[in-house]
Design an enzyme around this catalytic site. Structure first.
Site, PDB file in Angstrom:
ATOM      1  N   ASP A  10     -61.148   4.849 -22.924  1.00 19.18           N
ATOM      2  CA  ASP A  10     -62.294   5.339 -24.043  1.00 19.18           C
ATOM      3  C   ASP A  10     -61.407   4.955 -25.371  1.00 19.18           C
ATOM      4  O   ASP A  10     -59.952   5.109 -25.018  1.00 19.18           O
ATOM      5  CB  ASP A  10     -62.829   6.167 -24.841  1.00 19.18           C
ATOM      6  N   SER A  11     -61.897   4.136 -26.597  1.00 20.95           N
ATOM      7  CA  SER A  11     -61.075   4.066 -27.315  1.00 20.95           C
ATOM      8  C   SER A  11     -60.251   4.652 -27.904  1.00 20.95           C
ATOM      9  O   SER A  11     -59.255   4.596 -29.160  1.00 20.95           O
ATOM     10  CB  SER A  11     -61.818   2.089 -28.063  1.00 20.95           C
ATOM     11  N   GLY A  12     -61.105   5.599 -28.520  1.00 20.83           N
ATOM     12  CA  GLY A  12     -60.268   6.648 -28.690  1.00 20.83           C
ATOM     13  C   GLY A  12     -61.161   6.618 -30.211  1.00 20.83           C
ATOM     14  O   GLY A  12     -61.318   8.103 -30.272  1.00 20.83           O
ATOM     15  N   GLY A  13     -62.054   5.942 -30.552  1.00 24.82           N
ATOM     16  CA  GLY A  13     -62.970   6.194 -31.547  1.00 24.82           C
ATOM     17  C   GLY A  13     -63.658   7.962 -31.242  1.00 24.82           C
ATOM     18  O   GLY A  13     -63.747   8.249 -32.447  1.00 24.82           O
ATOM     19  N   PHE A  14     -64.616   7.919 -30.475  1.00 26.94           N
ATOM     20  CA  PHE A  14     -65.174   8.932 -30.925  1.00 26.94           C
ATOM     21  C   PHE A  14     -64.230   9.812 -30.577  1.00 26.94           C
ATOM     22  O   PHE A  14     -64.783  11.166 -31.180  1.00 26.94           O
ATOM     23  CB  PHE A  14     -65.626   8.856 -28.813  1.00 26.94           C
ATOM     24  N   ASP A  60     -64.321   2.215 -32.415  1.00 25.02           N
ATOM     25  CA  ASP A  60     -65.684   2.410 -32.941  1.00 25.02           C
ATOM     26  C   ASP A  60     -66.200   3.429 -33.840  1.00 25.02           C
ATOM     27  O   ASP A  60     -65.075   4.745 -33.100  1.00 25.02           O
ATOM     28  CB  ASP A  60     -66.750   1.853 -31.863  1.00 25.02           C
ATOM     29  N   GLN A  76     -74.001  -0.095 -32.516  1.00 26.27           N
ATOM     30  CA  GLN A  76     -73.647   1.708 -32.786  1.00 26.27           C
ATOM     31  C   GLN A  76     -75.005   1.140 -33.310  1.00 26.27           C
ATOM     32  O   GLN A  76     -76.028   0.487 -33.218  1.00 26.27           O
ATOM     33  CB  GLN A  76     -72.788   1.530 -34.097  1.00 26.27           C
ATOM     34  N   GLY A 107     -73.462   6.092 -29.622  1.00 22.25           N
ATOM     35  CA  GLY A 107     -73.285   6.763 -30.895  1.00 22.25           C
ATOM     36  C   GLY A 107     -75.001   7.216 -30.143  1.00 22.25           C
ATOM     37  O   GLY A 107     -75.446   7.367 -30.931  1.00 22.25           O
ATOM     38  N   ASP A 133     -71.061   7.446 -17.951  1.00 22.09           N
ATOM     39  CA  ASP A 133     -69.876   8.721 -18.176  1.00 22.09           C
ATOM     40  C   ASP A 133     -70.659   9.424 -18.414  1.00 22.09           C
ATOM     41  O   ASP A 133     -71.480   9.727 -19.773  1.00 22.09           O
ATOM     42  CB  ASP A 133     -68.920   8.166 -18.923  1.00 22.09           C
ATOM     43  N   CYS A 175     -76.878  18.749   0.410  1.00 28.46           N
ATOM     44  CA  CYS A 175     -75.959  17.715   0.290  1.00 28.46           C
ATOM     45  C   CYS A 175     -75.217  17.610   1.042  1.00 28.46           C
ATOM     46  O   CYS A 175     -75.167  18.518   2.538  1.00 28.46           O
ATOM     47  CB  CYS A 175     -74.935  18.663  -1.158  1.00 28.46           C
ATOM     48  N   CYS A 233     -71.357  16.863   1.101  1.00 23.32           N
ATOM     49  CA  CYS A 233     -70.233  16.960   0.673  1.00 23.32           C
ATOM     50  C   CYS A 233     -69.640  18.470   1.766  1.00 23.32           C
ATOM     51  O   CYS A 233     -69.823  19.348   1.809  1.00 23.32           O
ATOM     52  CB  CYS A 233     -70.075  17.345  -0.959  1.00 23.32           C
ATOM     53  N   CYS A 277     -70.369  21.994   0.866  1.00 18.91           N
ATOM     54  CA  CYS A 277     -71.835  22.628   1.560  1.00 18.91           C
ATOM     55  C   CYS A 277     -71.868  22.662   2.739  1.00 18.91           C
ATOM     56  O   CYS A 277     -72.266  23.446   3.430  1.00 18.91           O
ATOM     57  CB  CYS A 277     -72.602  21.549   0.535  1.00 18.91           C
ATOM     58  N   HIS A 328     -68.544  19.024  -5.662  1.00 18.91           N
ATOM     59  CA  HIS A 328     -70.477  19.346  -5.168  1.00 18.91           C
ATOM     60  C   HIS A 328     -71.010  18.529  -6.259  1.00 18.91           C
ATOM     61  O   HIS A 328     -71.742  17.766  -6.494  1.00 18.91           O
ATOM     62  CB  HIS A 328     -70.917  20.898  -5.039  1.00 18.91           C
TER      63      HIS A 328
HETATM   64  C1  LIG Z   1     -65.477  11.370 -21.656  1.00 21.81           C
HETATM   65  N1  LIG Z   1     -66.306  11.393 -22.562  1.00 21.81           N
HETATM   66  C2  LIG Z   1     -66.722  11.748 -22.957  1.00 21.81           C
HETATM   67  C3  LIG Z   1     -65.885   9.767 -23.052  1.00 21.81           C
HETATM   68  C4  LIG Z   1     -66.367   8.476 -23.238  1.00 21.81           C
HETATM   69  S1  LIG Z   1     -67.529   8.009 -23.786  1.00 21.81           S
HETATM   70  C5  LIG Z   1     -67.513   8.689 -25.559  1.00 21.81           C
HETATM   71  C6  LIG Z   1     -68.717   8.376 -26.159  1.00 21.81           C
HETATM   72  C7  LIG Z   1     -69.345   9.217 -25.321  1.00 21.81           C
HETATM   73  C8  LIG Z   1     -70.615   9.250 -27.017  1.00 21.81           C
HETATM   74  N2  LIG Z   1     -71.561   9.345 -26.281  1.00 21.81           N
HETATM   75  C9  LIG Z   1     -70.751   8.044 -27.826  1.00 21.81           C
HETATM   76  C10 LIG Z   1     -69.553   7.136 -27.492  1.00 21.81           C
HETATM   77  C11 LIG Z   1     -69.615   6.270 -29.130  1.00 21.81           C
HETATM   78  O1  LIG Z   1     -70.245   6.019 -29.424  1.00 21.81           O
HETATM   79  N3  LIG Z   1     -68.592   5.301 -28.852  1.00 21.81           N
HETATM   80  C12 LIG Z   1     -67.100   5.710 -28.427  1.00 21.81           C
HETATM   81  N4  LIG Z   1     -65.897   4.961 -28.569  1.00 21.81           N
HETATM   82  N5  LIG Z   1     -67.721   6.594 -27.438  1.00 21.81           N
HETATM   83  C13 LIG Z   1     -68.231   7.206 -26.650  1.00 21.81           C
HETATM   84 ZN   LIG Z   2     -72.399  19.290  -1.981  1.00 14.63          ZN
END
Ligand SMILES: CN(C)CCSCc1cc(N)cc2c(=O)[nH]c(N)nc12
Ligand SMILES: [Zn+2]
Length: 370
Positions: free
Chosen positions: A94-98, A148, A191, A218, A268, A306, A308, A311, A337
């Protein structure tokens, strides 16, 4: 030629879901896919070998965290994330924006970029779209994300509009400095909050930049499920059918199924690992709180259905004991699990798509899951 390519295998006869494969420089993964989160270059409590045991095909890591610690230069010198953490399959960062907006404490957002304080030592930092790409180049993931702004929920319409327009300008700046090398591909992030017209505007502005893949950001930020689904219904049809679609930060089993039905390919979420660490276990009949006294003499597996390692080899009674005693193995087994549970869920979703019965699968799952 993009480093990451989407291969459509088939669409579901009952829903808008699709079965596919994403091909990357570190191998391919089946979609719809759940991607375990390894924020600080590790999926907490799981080794790469154990991640392969639960059949994780791609994992996530995080630009903000790795920039802060140990530093992207050290990761680059160690051979990128793959060499540093010993994972030879696909990685997405992820880019770090969040994180900057959710972790970085006090911050100021300008056209140029974002100034923020480190969540580790309070030191001041500045990240621009160009810097976010540089850091992700150092980390060397197969799929990297544009820088973003993930706006909060709820959000004022005018702020949401101005923010998405800046996110589109930032996306162009990311695109301009990222040559889609044979090593990694850059995805744009749609977004627009929970405003249909802004979602359309954001998607159209990013489509002009012709990314190899598109994320929907978003969402999963506190909005009601119905609003998330409305935004998917508006946004997904605008995205190219021959490229991956990634719904960020999602999610729980119901969201994974409903998102797949609406044509999402990649998900994710920290849920399985995070709730696993506090002793919450996902089962086909719903969640159980393993430290609950009622499991003290329960000698059955966490989830009888399960397959795994946890389990197959341990009981609820034993895992409850480990969790209550603060033994590390306890949270490793609940994590192990929960990851396998979601990865098996997605395997079942893919099978349902291949047999044109994902709608039936959803109805059956929700009646059992509760
Ligand atoms: C491990 N995760 C929490 C990190 C990867 S996903 C993070 C993440 C989650 C959500 N809900 C929205 C956004 C978003 O709008 N922009 C970015 N860059 N990342 C986001
Ligand atoms: Zn399991």
């Amino acid at each position: 030629m993009a480093a990451v390519k989407y291969e459509l295998i088939k669409t579901c006869g009952q829903t808008g879901a699709r079965l596919g494969r994403v091909h990357t420089p570190h191998g391919s993964f089946d979609t719809p896919a759940f991607m375990p989160v390894g924020t600080q270059a590790t999926v907490k409590g799981m080794s790469p070998a154990e991640l392969k045991d639960v059949e994780a095909q791609i994992i996530l890591s995080n630009t903000y965290h790795l920039y802060m610690r140990p530093g992207s230069d050290i990761v680059r010198e160690a051979g990128g994330l793959h060499g540093f953490m010993g994972w030879d399959r696909p990685i997405l960062t992820d880019s770090g924006g969040f994180q900057v907006f959710s972790l970085g404490g006090m911050r100021s957002i300008k056209e140029e970029g974002v100034t923020f304080k480190s969540h580790i030592d309070g030191s001041s930092h500045f990240i621009s779209p160009e810097r976010a790409i540089e850091i992700q180049n150092d980390l060397g993931a197969d799929i990297i994300m544009a820088f973003d702004e993930c706006i909060p929920y709820p959000c004022d319409y005018n702020y949401a509009k101005n923010s998405l327009e800046r996110t589109s300008r930032w996306a162009k700046r990311c695109r301009d400095v990222h040559s889609d090398t044979e090593r990694q591909s850059l995805f744009g992030i749609v977004q627009g909050g929970t405003f249909k017209d802004l979602r359309v505007q954001s998607a159209n502005e990013l489509l002009e930049l012709d990314f190899p893949g598109y994320a929907i950001g978003g969402l999963s930020v506190g909005e009601p499920a119905a609003e998330m689904y409305d935004m998917l219904d508006v946004t997904v049809p605008l995205l190219p059918g021959d490229k991956p679609r990634y719904l960020m930060g999602v999610g729980s089993p119901d969201y994974l199924i409903e998102g797949s039905i609406r044509g999402i390919d990649m998900f994710d979420c920290v849920l399985p690992t995070r709730i696993g660490r506090n002793g919450t276990v996902m089962t086909g009949a719903g969640r159980i709180i393993i430290r609950d006294a009622k499991y003290a003499r329960d000698y059955s597996p966490m989830d009888p259905e399960c397959d795994c390692y946890a389990c197959k080899n341990f009981t609820r009674s034993y895992i409850r004991h480990l969790i209550k005693a603060g033994e590390v193995l306890g949270i490793r087994l609940t994590t192990w699990h929960n990851l396998r549970f979601l990865l098996n869920l997605m395997k079942n979703v893919r099978e349902a798509i291949s047999e044109d019965r994902l709608g039936d699968f959803r109805n059956k799952f929700f009646s059992a899951f509760g």
